[in-house]
Design an enzyme around this catalytic site. Sequence first.
Site, PDB file in Angstrom:
ATOM      1  N   ASN A 209      33.418  38.904  33.157  1.00  0.00           N
ATOM      2  CA  ASN A 209      34.651  39.678  33.311  1.00  0.00           C
ATOM      3  C   ASN A 209      35.247  39.805  31.917  1.00  0.00           C
ATOM      4  O   ASN A 209      35.511  38.792  31.263  1.00  0.00           O
ATOM      5  CB  ASN A 209      35.644  38.955  34.218  1.00  0.00           C
ATOM      6  CG  ASN A 209      35.173  38.886  35.668  1.00  0.00           C
ATOM      7  OD1 ASN A 209      34.106  39.373  36.010  1.00  0.00           O
ATOM      8  ND2 ASN A 209      35.984  38.281  36.522  1.00  0.00           N
TER       9      ASN A 209
ATOM     10  N   ARG B 261      30.879  45.743  43.768  1.00  0.00           N
ATOM     11  CA  ARG B 261      31.033  44.285  43.793  1.00  0.00           C
ATOM     12  C   ARG B 261      32.257  43.941  44.632  1.00  0.00           C
ATOM     13  O   ARG B 261      33.359  44.401  44.333  1.00  0.00           O
ATOM     14  CB  ARG B 261      31.203  43.757  42.354  1.00  0.00           C
ATOM     15  CG  ARG B 261      31.547  42.292  42.305  1.00  0.00           C
ATOM     16  CD  ARG B 261      31.610  41.735  40.883  1.00  0.00           C
ATOM     17  NE  ARG B 261      32.005  40.349  40.972  1.00  0.00           N
ATOM     18  CZ  ARG B 261      33.147  39.833  40.512  1.00  0.00           C
ATOM     19  NH1 ARG B 261      34.002  40.580  39.849  1.00  0.00           N
ATOM     20  NH2 ARG B 261      33.423  38.558  40.688  1.00  0.00           N
TER      21      ARG B 261
ATOM     22  N   HIS C 218      35.890  34.182  45.620  1.00  0.00           N
ATOM     23  CA  HIS C 218      36.909  34.793  44.749  1.00  0.00           C
ATOM     24  C   HIS C 218      38.247  34.170  45.161  1.00  0.00           C
ATOM     25  O   HIS C 218      39.189  34.863  45.527  1.00  0.00           O
ATOM     26  CB  HIS C 218      36.896  36.317  44.883  1.00  0.00           C
ATOM     27  CG  HIS C 218      37.471  37.038  43.692  1.00  0.00           C
ATOM     28  ND1 HIS C 218      36.750  37.964  42.960  1.00  0.00           N
ATOM     29  CD2 HIS C 218      38.689  36.980  43.106  1.00  0.00           C
ATOM     30  CE1 HIS C 218      37.518  38.442  41.984  1.00  0.00           C
ATOM     31  NE2 HIS C 218      38.704  37.869  42.056  1.00  0.00           N
TER      32      HIS C 218
ATOM     33  N   GLU D 156      33.733  42.690  35.669  1.00  0.00           N
ATOM     34  CA  GLU D 156      35.070  43.283  35.769  1.00  0.00           C
ATOM     35  C   GLU D 156      35.498  43.775  34.396  1.00  0.00           C
ATOM     36  O   GLU D 156      35.199  43.142  33.379  1.00  0.00           O
ATOM     37  CB  GLU D 156      36.118  42.257  36.234  1.00  0.00           C
ATOM     38  CG  GLU D 156      36.025  41.849  37.666  1.00  0.00           C
ATOM     39  CD  GLU D 156      37.156  40.890  38.086  1.00  0.00           C
ATOM     40  OE1 GLU D 156      38.246  40.960  37.493  1.00  0.00           O
ATOM     41  OE2 GLU D 156      36.907  40.090  39.000  1.00  0.00           O
TER      42      GLU D 156
ATOM     43  N   TYR E 287      38.271  41.473  29.723  1.00  0.00           N
ATOM     44  CA  TYR E 287      39.549  42.199  29.690  1.00  0.00           C
ATOM     45  C   TYR E 287      40.149  42.254  28.293  1.00  0.00           C
ATOM     46  O   TYR E 287      40.677  43.253  27.874  1.00  0.00           O
ATOM     47  CB  TYR E 287      40.567  41.530  30.629  1.00  0.00           C
ATOM     48  CG  TYR E 287      40.294  41.791  32.092  1.00  0.00           C
ATOM     49  CD1 TYR E 287      40.840  42.901  32.724  1.00  0.00           C
ATOM     50  CD2 TYR E 287      39.478  40.946  32.833  1.00  0.00           C
ATOM     51  CE1 TYR E 287      40.588  43.171  34.057  1.00  0.00           C
ATOM     52  CE2 TYR E 287      39.223  41.197  34.176  1.00  0.00           C
ATOM     53  CZ  TYR E 287      39.778  42.308  34.783  1.00  0.00           C
ATOM     54  OH  TYR E 287      39.517  42.567  36.107  1.00  0.00           O
TER      55      TYR E 287
ATOM     56  N   GLU F  62      35.342  33.702  38.056  1.00  0.00           N
ATOM     57  CA  GLU F  62      36.283  33.152  37.074  1.00  0.00           C
ATOM     58  C   GLU F  62      36.636  31.685  37.333  1.00  0.00           C
ATOM     59  O   GLU F  62      37.776  31.346  37.662  1.00  0.00           O
ATOM     60  CB  GLU F  62      37.566  34.000  37.010  1.00  0.00           C
ATOM     61  CG  GLU F  62      37.329  35.398  36.485  1.00  0.00           C
ATOM     62  CD  GLU F  62      38.587  36.090  35.954  1.00  0.00           C
ATOM     63  OE1 GLU F  62      39.687  35.540  36.138  1.00  0.00           O
ATOM     64  OE2 GLU F  62      38.455  37.156  35.362  1.00  0.00           O
TER      65      GLU F  62
HETATM   66  C1  NOJ Z   1      40.231  38.890  37.185  1.00  0.00           C
HETATM   67  C2  NOJ Z   1      40.220  38.498  38.624  1.00  0.00           C
HETATM   68  O1  NOJ Z   1      38.922  38.195  39.001  1.00  0.00           O
HETATM   69  C3  NOJ Z   1      40.827  39.542  39.535  1.00  0.00           C
HETATM   70  O2  NOJ Z   1      40.978  38.977  40.780  1.00  0.00           O
HETATM   71  C4  NOJ Z   1      42.126  40.042  38.948  1.00  0.00           C
HETATM   72  O3  NOJ Z   1      42.770  40.932  39.797  1.00  0.00           O
HETATM   73  C5  NOJ Z   1      41.843  40.692  37.610  1.00  0.00           C
HETATM   74  N1  NOJ Z   1      41.305  39.695  36.708  1.00  0.00           N
HETATM   75  C6  NOJ Z   1      43.062  41.315  36.939  1.00  0.00           C
HETATM   76  O4  NOJ Z   1      43.944  40.305  36.598  1.00  0.00           O
END
Ligand code: NOJ
Length: 493
Positions: free
Chosen positions: A338, A120, A164, A399, A340, A210
């Site tokens: 995404n 991606r 992005h 992500e 995290y 995002e």
């Molecule tokens: C999400 C973002 O899409 C990406 O650009 C960023 O580097 C990562 N989070 C880590 O923060």
Amino acid sequence: MPFRTFSRRQFGRIAGWSALGMSVLPAGSGLAQSSRENAAAGARNSSGFPKGFLWGTATSSYQIEGAVKEDGRGPSIWDSFTHTSGTISDKSNGDIAADHYHRYKEDVQLMKALGTRAYRFSIAWPRVFPDGVGTPNPKGLDFYNRLLDELLANGIEPFATLYHWDLPQALQDRHGGWTSRETSKAFADYSGYVAQRLGDRVKHFFTINECSRMVQLGHGLGADAPGLKLPQAGINQVRHNVALGHGLAVQAIRAHARAGTRVGPAENAVSCVPAFETPANVRAAEMATRELNAGYLTVMLEGKYTDAYLTHAGKDAPQFTPDELRVISTPVDFVGLNVYTPDHYVIAADNGPGYTLAPFPSSFPHMKASWLRPGPEAMYWSPRNVAKLWNVKSIYITENGTSSTDKPAPDGNIYDLDRVMYLRNYLTQLQRVTAEGVPVQGYFLWSLIDNFEWGDGYEQRFGIYHVDFETRRRTPKLSAAFYRETIAKNAVV
Ligand code: NOJ
């Protein structure tokens, strides 16, 4: 030989990975057979992923490409932002970044060495339309033509993100960027053009990466480009214009791409995890997911803003028409998530919304980045809640990853054990959610290589390959060996 000496010539003979417990497999030897056996074993044991599960890595244009003035690329809002003093913690910028623009062939070999079958990446709008609209710049698009050909020649399927965050500066200057619907329309035109030109090789497009971060940090907190601190009504309007841009782009892609092209968003949906699993908490986490994503996934998938969202916004609510809501909710083929960190742990409550969002105690751990609280269950609940709430039939984890201090040890290797721990725990939850039949079809690890981490400059490294930003040399970290083994076994290792 330590793995830091990994170089282009050594692909296929990944010297040093053996020192990390990895078998050294010359290209074209027993690798294919051994990964088939491993995959079969993975499918049988309880840590295995579904057959054909798509493993990949992710990056974005401004974070890795560099070459900001080459081949006719126009300036983006991130060029302007990084060259404004006081914006980036280490005063750096993406002018050269990881120099991927010139090293993309080497980077494709890094992907291949991992055994990934998908990648991606994002397309820099100002390379394709230096002025945002108008006459396209063929040399800009050519870079992506070269990249696509290289990926496909190496058996790696391209998944392209159209936005992005590197908006052409011209659109910021002319219309105020996303504060105006003109930008939503320009985004659709650019998306349709790219889909037409690259759609012979790209079968999956993500519209906007995002939305929530670019709206909040870029237009509310001023921490991301374009650095605006708008009042609430302005932020709400930007959010609506961004969602509209997504919907218009879905339509433009459908109108211009080949039949069968798939399109969807890549959103950092607010992830709501039941504090512990009782039927009431699980239901509460679903309700919180719907409300807290009201301006993004909820409106995209339901075609309306929730009553609570509009009531809460009051006089600051965005201006919109019923037709715009129809556009925003144009059906998508998949949802990209995404994932995290758990944004909220949720507890059922006898109150108005029906839930309480538990505050995080100050002792809650975090990874190197203070915002990145490890909560692996987010990898289970995010896709599970999205699939359940909106009956979504296809999900990609677009992500997931973490930064780490990543200092070379005396032997030269980078033992990023915290990243391995993080990934193993998140992948365990991913395995759980796929085993329960939630339709997650692929996973893109963030990130292939260390890169420009926005306001944190080069101080937060997310790559599983280390980049020396003096020489631009790439070196696999322990996590690269871990990911390679995971992919070969199609199971958590
Ligand atoms: C999400 C973002 O899409 C990406 O650009 C960023 O580097 C990562 N989070 C880590 O923060």
